[in-house]
Design a protein around this motif. Sequence first.
Motif, PDB file in Angstrom:
ATOM      1  N   TYR A  47       0.099   5.386  -6.455  1.00  0.00           N
ATOM      2  CA  TYR A  47      -0.285   4.131  -7.088  1.00  0.00           C
ATOM      3  C   TYR A  47       0.337   2.990  -6.291  1.00  0.00           C
ATOM      4  CZ  TYR A  47       4.307   3.985  -9.392  1.00  0.00           C
ATOM      5  OH  TYR A  47       5.649   3.956  -9.648  1.00  0.00           O
ATOM      6  N   ARG A 100      -3.810  -0.109  -7.956  1.00  0.00           N
ATOM      7  CA  ARG A 100      -4.501   1.175  -7.920  1.00  0.00           C
ATOM      8  C   ARG A 100      -3.798   2.123  -8.878  1.00  0.00           C
ATOM      9  NH1 ARG A 100      -4.391   6.250  -5.939  1.00  0.00           N
ATOM     10  NH2 ARG A 100      -6.217   7.051  -4.856  1.00  0.00           N
ATOM     11  N   ALA A 101      -4.573   2.706  -9.771  1.00  0.00           N
ATOM     12  CA  ALA A 101      -4.034   3.685 -10.716  1.00  0.00           C
ATOM     13  C   ALA A 101      -3.920   5.046 -10.032  1.00  0.00           C
ATOM     14  CB  ALA A 101      -4.935   3.785 -11.944  1.00  0.00           C
ATOM     15  N   ARG A 102      -3.224   5.950 -10.670  1.00  0.00           N
ATOM     16  CA  ARG A 102      -3.019   7.284 -10.093  1.00  0.00           C
ATOM     17  C   ARG A 102      -4.325   8.046  -9.918  1.00  0.00           C
ATOM     18  NH1 ARG A 102       2.647   8.848 -13.129  1.00  0.00           N
ATOM     19  NH2 ARG A 102       3.767   7.186 -12.099  1.00  0.00           N
TER      20      ARG A 102
END
Length: 146
Positions: A47, A100-102
């Motif tokens: 992330y 940005r997410a995982r």
Amino acid sequence: GTECGGLAFGSSRNGAQYEAGAILAFDQYNEDQAIALQHYESDSRRYTGLTIAEYPTSITNKQRSERYAQLEKMPEGPEKQKALNELEALQGRARAYFGRARDGAAVLNLMDPAGNVRLRLRVDAAGSPRIEFLDAAGKVTKTLME
């Protein structure tokens, strides 16, 4: 105990597994990170984003740490749990996250004063956009999609 932020970075590898991360942080006075630009990855998870947080002005980070140390010495029981709950209410809370997410989605999360995500703008890894409205418990109550 009264730094105003910092820069930290590092990485490591153990065979095929790796971990890397970096953070540039700016602290609230006598508190922890109010603004943090960060990147973290470990194997296929990662992330990257910008987090905005806020802390109460009624207690400093040092005072909170000292109280936790005192509470560690208390015997387990309802009195200790009550004191821990009261101290937890004085922690900092994230108010916004952009990054940005995982799962690979690009997200903008806006949180209420308790740190609960209440509005999420999201474009998933496949490119599909959506807007989610959440209640204080984190349940999506309404979704707008393309």
